[in-house]
Design an enzyme around this catalytic site. Sequence first.
Site, PDB file in Angstrom:
ATOM      1  N   THR A 163     -16.407  -5.364  -0.746  1.00 41.82           N
ATOM      2  CA  THR A 163     -16.546  -3.948  -1.116  1.00 41.82           C
ATOM      3  C   THR A 163     -16.885  -3.764  -2.598  1.00 41.82           C
ATOM      4  OG1 THR A 163     -14.143  -3.852  -1.414  1.00 41.82           O
ATOM      5  CG2 THR A 163     -15.030  -3.142   0.714  1.00 41.82           C
ATOM      6  N   LYS A 200       0.815  -1.213   0.000  1.00 41.69           N
ATOM      7  CA  LYS A 200       0.000   0.000   0.000  1.00 41.69           C
ATOM      8  C   LYS A 200       0.848   1.262   0.000  1.00 41.69           C
ATOM      9  CE  LYS A 200      -3.832  -2.378   2.232  1.00 41.69           C
ATOM     10  NZ  LYS A 200      -3.262  -3.706   1.949  1.00 41.69           N
ATOM     11  N   GLU A 202      -9.160   2.999  -0.060  1.00 40.34           N
ATOM     12  CA  GLU A 202      -8.925   1.704  -0.706  1.00 40.34           C
ATOM     13  C   GLU A 202      -8.746   1.859  -2.215  1.00 40.34           C
ATOM     14  OE1 GLU A 202     -10.927  -1.853   1.866  1.00 40.34           O
ATOM     15  OE2 GLU A 202     -12.229  -0.810   0.457  1.00 40.34           O
ATOM     16  N   GLY A 224      -5.010 -14.314   7.598  1.00 40.17           N
ATOM     17  CA  GLY A 224      -5.188 -14.637   9.006  1.00 40.17           C
ATOM     18  C   GLY A 224      -4.726 -13.569   9.957  1.00 40.17           C
TER      19      GLY A 224
END
Length: 619
Positions: A473, A411, A544, A451
């Site tokens: 989403t 990201k 996002e 996880g």
Amino acid sequence: MARYRRMFIFIVVDAVLVNMALLLALWLRFDGNIPAQYYASYRSMALLFTLVWLISFYAFGLYARMWQYASVSDLLSIVGAVTAGVFVNISLAYFYMEGGKFPLPRTVFIIAWLLNVVLIGGFRFSWRLFLNREIHFGRLRAGRPVLIVGAGEAGAAVARELNNQNNHHHVPVGFVDDDPAKQKMQLFGLPVLGMREDIPRLVDRYAIEEIIIAMPSVPGRVIREIVEICRPTGAKLRILPGIYELIDGKVTVSQIRNVEVEDLLGREPVKVNLEEIAGYLEDRTVLVTGAGGSIGSELCRQIAQFNPRKLILLGHGENSIFEIHRELSQGYPELELAPAIVDVRDAASINRLFVVHRPHVVFHAAAHKHVPLMEENAFEALKNNVWGTFNVARAAHDCNVRTFVLISTDKAVNPVSIMGATKRVAEMVVQEMALKSKTCFAAVRFGNVLGSRGSVVPIFKKQIASGGPVTVTHPEMTRYFMTIPEAVQLIIQAGAMARGGEIFVLDMGEPVKIVELAETMIRLSGFEPGEDIEIVFTGVRPGEKLSEELLTSAEKVNSTRHERIFIARPEPVDSAKLNHFLSVLGNAGWLSEEEAVALLQGLIPNFRKEKWNKVAQVG
């Protein structure tokens, strides 16, 4: 009492068998016509010979073994016991000859040796077959018929473990394997019944209730194909863990678990250079920040295997640090552990920690990483992810730490979220420190880990358990995924390869559609997407992107000596702008979202350029 009764039976049968062996040896030696003098010699010494062999059998532990689990080592014990008895009896026979009586010929003892091995061994292995037959049929009546997918070493280990159980819960019926050379062969008495496409037919024919996939090293693609074949059969599907989970190479029934989404996304097992890793971790003081988190705690577990001198567990949350400290204390009682409840934003406390412990290696995993949450708390993301990284990196430089590894994220590439932008600035801090420090600074960039806390997998599991709906989403949302142990192994390997200033990029495989991940998890839970469990699209959340990247368009990548690790060549950092950024951040009491974005745009010009038309002057 039952043990002594069983021993008595074995002694009586052995006494009969050794005499049968001697008489049969005489009969064979003289073609069925035993001379009277030799028969008389046998009769006069039969009791002594029998006692010698029984004592030898006892000395070799033949009466203290569980013959239902007889193996090659047990057969060797039988050979040793019979051989020792033969040598003693030959000595007694020749001693007896000095009295003027007729001894038994030496060839009789040689023949008797062979016959004793056959008879004594045959009786015990027949006992095993009888007991196992009783156990098998008893379990077949009460247990669950099991089909094992994979007739290799892992499949053999599963079959052996299931056969050795005493709880009668599972009955292995046979194997399935795609190797043509294994068809119609047997392994541990169980046949290879066919190939993977035969599974539905075999489930019907043998009333299979459970299928165990015993292929720990195959790619996730193969597991997905097998799961799709097995799913319509209705049989319960379980799997042997991947190789990275089988640390000691041993298989137990408790390790066989339900198929998880991690198994379907898995790739080839990570190969690491253990010698290279041990070279920079063994007998060193290692500090892990964020040691209570998903990545940090797994880092601690794997580092502990390389015998560090001391392992410092740094975290802000006392409960998570307490848990990992207790786990490692039990698993590695000889390892010196130093739990440290410290906030990385507190420069004075961080400096004091470094001065006291003098770490050689630092893994900086502490970070705020939840994207939507950080959109609502931009200043906290800046303070923790950037200022916290700067504090730890500066302390590492001041204390001449040998290696510093920042745990970054995909990201940080072309960031659109506050969290991603702060991690990109953290990478810049590491790049800048590498230029002026003797400490080897590096960063490792990778995608989502399955996880981890707050990731989609545990969220989907809770939604499925509650009956749905499962929320996604956007239908085109994709992400890179990696298992936590896999990522940590590569992080540690990258640390061994670091020379200063690198941003290592981990091979994440192919991106996965989140909606397909949701569908897979619903099916693994025994439901059908859209029928039993509904999937609802909720819209892209603030910060996002539909897909993540591992490199910017300007960054190039170089290969390393590890096939799963690459080195990005990021754009150079503007030192003056970075120093101004850190100065403002260090003196700011609080920043609004607009001010935080403006400050980030000073270092990342394209960050939210379309949203914010003006750059606020902060500081």
